[in-house]
Design a protein around this motif. Structure first.
Motif, PDB file in Angstrom:
ATOM      1  N   ALA A 106       3.324   4.074 -13.065  1.00 35.93           N
ATOM      2  CA  ALA A 106       3.379   5.183 -13.704  1.00 35.93           C
ATOM      3  C   ALA A 106       4.229   6.464 -14.357  1.00 35.93           C
ATOM      4  CB  ALA A 106       1.896   5.598 -13.818  1.00 35.93           C
TER       5      ALA A 106
ATOM      6  N   GLU B 139       8.422  12.246  -4.283  1.00 29.10           N
ATOM      7  CA  GLU B 139       7.722  11.348  -3.438  1.00 29.10           C
ATOM      8  C   GLU B 139       7.676  11.355  -1.793  1.00 29.10           C
ATOM      9  OE1 GLU B 139       6.583   7.867  -4.303  1.00 29.10           O
ATOM     10  OE2 GLU B 139       6.271   8.021  -2.795  1.00 29.10           O
TER      11      GLU B 139
ATOM     12  N   LYS C 238       2.151   1.087  -5.009  1.00 22.74           N
ATOM     13  CA  LYS C 238       1.322   0.549  -4.314  1.00 22.74           C
ATOM     14  C   LYS C 238       2.225  -0.817  -4.523  1.00 22.74           C
ATOM     15  CE  LYS C 238      -2.780   2.110  -4.629  1.00 22.74           C
ATOM     16  NZ  LYS C 238      -2.749   3.707  -5.729  1.00 22.74           N
TER      17      LYS C 238
ATOM     18  N   LEU D 287      -0.492 -10.280  -9.615  1.00 23.79           N
ATOM     19  CA  LEU D 287      -0.682 -10.292 -11.012  1.00 23.79           C
ATOM     20  C   LEU D 287      -0.107  -9.395 -11.835  1.00 23.79           C
ATOM     21  CD1 LEU D 287      -2.029 -12.930 -13.146  1.00 23.79           C
ATOM     22  CD2 LEU D 287      -3.774 -11.061 -13.300  1.00 23.79           C
TER      23      LEU D 287
ATOM     24  N   ALA E  49       4.982  16.671  -2.028  1.00 19.60           N
ATOM     25  CA  ALA E  49       4.109  18.073  -2.924  1.00 19.60           C
ATOM     26  C   ALA E  49       2.876  18.303  -3.072  1.00 19.60           C
ATOM     27  CB  ALA E  49       4.250  17.628  -4.470  1.00 19.60           C
TER      28      ALA E  49
ATOM     29  N   GLY F 171      -2.924   4.577 -11.394  1.00 18.62           N
ATOM     30  CA  GLY F 171      -4.096   4.449 -11.658  1.00 18.62           C
ATOM     31  C   GLY F 171      -5.717   5.403 -11.190  1.00 18.62           C
TER      32      GLY F 171
ATOM     33  N   GLY G  65      -4.013  -0.291 -12.509  1.00 23.16           N
ATOM     34  CA  GLY G  65      -3.958  -1.967 -13.038  1.00 23.16           C
ATOM     35  C   GLY G  65      -2.178  -1.857 -13.945  1.00 23.16           C
ATOM     36  N   ILE G  66      -1.157  -2.364 -13.510  1.00 16.85           N
ATOM     37  CA  ILE G  66       0.053  -2.165 -13.845  1.00 16.85           C
ATOM     38  C   ILE G  66      -0.335  -1.787 -15.282  1.00 16.85           C
ATOM     39  CG2 ILE G  66       2.590  -3.396 -13.740  1.00 16.85           C
ATOM     40  CD1 ILE G  66       1.970  -5.310 -11.741  1.00 16.85           C
TER      41      ILE G  66
HETATM   42  P1  FAD Z   1       0.980   4.839  -7.077  1.00 19.52           P
HETATM   43  O1  FAD Z   1       1.464   2.984  -6.423  1.00 19.52           O
HETATM   44  O2  FAD Z   1      -0.274   4.637  -6.489  1.00 19.52           O
HETATM   45  O3  FAD Z   1       1.754   5.654  -6.231  1.00 19.52           O
HETATM   46  C1  FAD Z   1       1.309   6.593  -5.869  1.00 19.52           C
HETATM   47  C2  FAD Z   1       2.799   7.499  -5.361  1.00 19.52           C
HETATM   48  O4  FAD Z   1       2.358   8.888  -5.149  1.00 19.52           O
HETATM   49  C3  FAD Z   1       3.288   6.900  -3.919  1.00 19.52           C
HETATM   50  O5  FAD Z   1       4.277   6.195  -3.911  1.00 19.52           O
HETATM   51  C4  FAD Z   1       2.762   8.081  -3.143  1.00 19.52           C
HETATM   52  O6  FAD Z   1       3.013   8.024  -2.103  1.00 19.52           O
HETATM   53  C5  FAD Z   1       2.926   9.411  -3.943  1.00 19.52           C
HETATM   54  N1  FAD Z   1       2.313  10.499  -4.110  1.00 19.52           N
HETATM   55  C6  FAD Z   1       1.288  10.907  -3.091  1.00 19.52           C
HETATM   56  N2  FAD Z   1       1.092  11.747  -2.689  1.00 19.52           N
HETATM   57  C7  FAD Z   1       2.078  12.602  -2.715  1.00 19.52           C
HETATM   58  C8  FAD Z   1       2.622  13.706  -3.074  1.00 19.52           C
HETATM   59  N3  FAD Z   1       2.078  14.794  -1.922  1.00 19.52           N
HETATM   60  N4  FAD Z   1       4.044  14.265  -3.048  1.00 19.52           N
HETATM   61  C9  FAD Z   1       4.854  13.317  -3.390  1.00 19.52           C
HETATM   62  N5  FAD Z   1       4.371  12.150  -3.790  1.00 19.52           N
HETATM   63  C10 FAD Z   1       3.406  11.816  -3.489  1.00 19.52           C
HETATM   64  N6  FAD Z   1      -2.510  -4.254 -10.723  1.00 19.52           N
HETATM   65  C11 FAD Z   1      -2.357  -5.492 -11.654  1.00 19.52           C
HETATM   66  O7  FAD Z   1      -2.263  -5.109 -12.455  1.00 19.52           O
HETATM   67  N7  FAD Z   1      -2.239  -6.691 -10.977  1.00 19.52           N
HETATM   68  C12 FAD Z   1      -2.313  -6.978  -9.422  1.00 19.52           C
HETATM   69  O8  FAD Z   1      -2.242  -8.304  -9.223  1.00 19.52           O
HETATM   70  C13 FAD Z   1      -2.937  -6.167  -8.173  1.00 19.52           C
HETATM   71  N8  FAD Z   1      -3.230  -5.860  -7.485  1.00 19.52           N
HETATM   72  C14 FAD Z   1      -3.072  -4.838  -6.132  1.00 19.52           C
HETATM   73  C15 FAD Z   1      -3.212  -5.336  -5.029  1.00 19.52           C
HETATM   74  C16 FAD Z   1      -3.204  -4.279  -4.053  1.00 19.52           C
HETATM   75  C17 FAD Z   1      -3.235  -4.819  -2.439  1.00 19.52           C
HETATM   76  C18 FAD Z   1      -2.732  -3.252  -4.533  1.00 19.52           C
HETATM   77  C19 FAD Z   1      -2.603  -2.390  -3.316  1.00 19.52           C
HETATM   78  C20 FAD Z   1      -2.173  -2.968  -5.685  1.00 19.52           C
HETATM   79  C21 FAD Z   1      -2.715  -3.319  -6.681  1.00 19.52           C
HETATM   80  N9  FAD Z   1      -2.782  -3.852  -8.280  1.00 19.52           N
HETATM   81  C22 FAD Z   1      -2.704  -4.411  -8.615  1.00 19.52           C
HETATM   82  C23 FAD Z   1      -2.645  -2.412  -8.500  1.00 19.52           C
HETATM   83  C24 FAD Z   1      -1.550  -1.028  -8.578  1.00 19.52           C
HETATM   84  O9  FAD Z   1      -0.112  -1.958  -7.669  1.00 19.52           O
HETATM   85  C25 FAD Z   1      -1.896  -0.126  -9.247  1.00 19.52           C
HETATM   86  O10 FAD Z   1      -3.254  -0.134 -10.220  1.00 19.52           O
HETATM   87  C26 FAD Z   1      -0.543   0.540  -9.660  1.00 19.52           C
HETATM   88  O11 FAD Z   1       0.554  -0.660  -9.052  1.00 19.52           O
HETATM   89  C27 FAD Z   1      -0.472   2.234  -9.632  1.00 19.52           C
HETATM   90  O12 FAD Z   1       0.520   2.606  -9.718  1.00 19.52           O
HETATM   91  P2  FAD Z   1       0.411   4.632  -9.962  1.00 19.52           P
HETATM   92  O13 FAD Z   1       1.340   4.541 -10.264  1.00 19.52           O
HETATM   93  O14 FAD Z   1      -1.114   4.454 -10.109  1.00 19.52           O
HETATM   94  O15 FAD Z   1       0.901   5.056  -8.425  1.00 19.52           O
END
Ligand code: FAD
Length: 492
Positions: A12, A31, A39, A56, A249, A465, A472-473
């Protein structure tokens, strides 16, 4: 030129950075880790490559949209194919079922293996599509926390669908009402886990999820899921987005009256920005980065979604009967979810998910070998004795898979690595290692997710998320779109 910071480079965060750059913001992504993806990362060991998190992929058009918005052809960056066999299911009684994407083949397969008339399966998927189409524009594509959402023409469609959404029934109740065969009910109930929820508590509204996988399709990105993050990072860099890796941050700075964002502070420096978007989990965003702001306690205290325990196994032989996505169901699904959400532990007979990308990307494993991502749903981290749980679960998983596959799997483990809720929490900042922020285990969950903006603080936004519309993606990508529309409105 206006400036914006994005905290976190999860999927996201990447999508938000792209969309804001396209609105002519000068964008910097901060980051905490040394690379992008959150994730969604990858690693290799002993000649095997693994996608570490998601496996997936649905709604690929949401990724394509970003390239089209930038005037690019998506296929110059990112390619994917539709899966003919979405999942191979193994039930506890030994029944095996291939979930074909082709609706006729799927209906025939369900009739052949489970004896459920084709027309009932067709009816279920049609209803899932109708409910998705009636609700998605209100619940997924817009902020639920803006008055304008409730005055758009789409709201009428959504309101008309409300009686059919099953807000007062659980997913399991409606599935068990609609189908007699407990195996098909289990198959449908499993979709609650797509946002880390419990089908015995989650509202029947979640029965829109099968529409995404069965009617629209499941997809495999060439070279694995990581290629989504890689292609978005590449596009962001081309659009001039700056990435500051290993720079966490530590505070979002506010004007003295706390009504406006002024920038952010890291260990290295303090930066001025017109807008700040937090892509990190919303709970630590408030607790750590916004200590002077009154936190929305009710929202932050929502029950967390499930987490995962993953065994990454290099397997020194091939299993031709397995596919990209394979499910080995538990005997007692209710008990399994009680273990996760009530007792906060792992049942002795968990449902096992095995993902094997080397079925498609041969280079992901050595010749005549396979890269297995073996996952079970587990509770989020609350200080359980994970080392003990992991050792026990590893044995249960090995025994169960060996029984189903009629081979002693232990003899075929070439290498292994484990990821558990503690590691997920540590590496991604997600509270308790929850995969999808808060769970959807009650009918009001959608309304209790944090909005994508902060009322009364100009320039502060949230994506990812843990906020609306969810984890989820696909939903993460939609959160980026909602944020960019809010920003467009606020800064026009
Ligand atoms: P995140 O991926 O949560 O990333 C947040 C980022 O913020 C990280 O890089 C972190 O280092 C950074 N961060 C945190 N605090 C700070 C700070 N203070 N300063 C700077 N950076 C910071 N989704 C699907 O659609 N299909 C699937 O099959 C699926 N399976 C999954 C299996 C596993 C094992 C996991 C872990 C997740 C799965 N998901 C799946 C869920 C999906 O991966 C997540 O919903 C999505 O990737 C989350 O993205 P996000 O943008 O919320 O950020």
């Amino acid at each position: 030129m206006k400036t914006a910071a994005v905290i976190g480079s999860g999927v996201a965060g990447l999508a938000t950075a792209i969309r804001l750059a396209l609105q002519h913001f000068e964008v910097t992504v901060f980051e905490a880790n040394s690379t992008f993806g959150g994730k969604m990362t990858e690693f290799s060991m002993e000649g095997y490559r693994f996608d570490k998190g998601p496996s997936l992929f649905t709604m690929p058009h949401l990724v394509d949209d970003l390239f089209y918005a930038a005037g690019r052809f998506p296929t110059d960056y990112f390619r994917y194919q539709i899966l003919e066999i979405i999942t191979k299911y193994h039930f506890a009684d030994g029944t095996e079922l291939h979930a074909y994407h082709d609706p006729h083949k799927f209906q025939e397969e369900v009739e052949r293996t489970l004896g459920i008339p084709k027309k009932k399966v067709k009816w279920f998927l049609k209803r899932s599509a109708q409910l998705y189409n009636a609700t998605s524009s209100t619940f997924l594509h817009k902020s639920l926390h803006k008055f304008s959402t409730y005055f758009s023409p789409d709201i009428l469609k959504t309101l008309a669908a409300v009686p059919r959404l099953g807000l007062r029934k659980t997913m399991h109740q409606t599935n068990a009402r609609d189908f007699e065969d407990p195996r098909f009910v289990q198959l449908l109930d499993r979709f609650a886990t797509y946002n880390g929820s419990d089908p015995y508590q989650a509202p029947a509204t979640l029965n829109i999820i099968p529409h995404l996988e069965h009617n629209i399709g499941a997809f495999y990105p060439e070279n694995g899921i990581i290629s989504i993050a890689k292609s978005l990072h590449k596009l962001a860099v081309e659009l001039g987005v700056k990435f500051r890796f290993n720079e966490k941050a530590e505070e979002i700075t506010l004007a003295e009256n706390r009504k406006k964002v002024t920038g952010l502070r890291t260990a290295q420096a303090t930066y001025q920005f017109d807008a700040v978007v937090s892509n990190m989990d919303v709970v630590p965003t408030y607790r750590k980065l916004l200590p002077t702001l009154k936190a929305p306690e009710k929202t932050l205290r929502q029950p967390r979604s499930s987490s995962a325990l993953i065994f990454y196994w290099g397997i020194n032989r091939t299993f031709p009967d397995l596919h990209l996505h394979n499910i080995f169901f538990s005997q007692d699904y209710k008990k399994e979810f009680e273990h996760i959400f009530k007792h906060k532990t792992i049942s002795q007979d968990p449902t096992i998910y095995v993902n094997i990308t080397s079925k498609f990307t041969k280079s992901d494993a050595p010749e005549n070998a396979e890269n297995w991502f073996v996952m079970v749903n587990v509770p989020h981290n609350e200080g359980q004795d994970w080392d003990k749980l992991i050792a026990e679960t590893r044995q249960h998983v090995l025994q169960k898979l060996s029984r189903h596959l009629k081979t002693d799997l232990q003899n075929h483990l070439a290498c292994e690595k484990t990821w558990d809720p503690r590691g997920i929490e540590l590496e991604t900042g997600s509270v308790g290692g929850a995969l999808y922020g808060s769970s959807s285990n009650n009918a009001m969950a959608a309304f209790l997710r944090h909005p994508n903006f902060k009322r009364k603080v100009k320039g502060l936004y949230f994506c990812g998320g843990s906020v609306h519309p969810g984890g989820g993606i696909p939903l993460c990508l939609l959160s980026a779109k909602i944020v960019s529309n809010l920003v467009k409105n606020d800064y026009r």
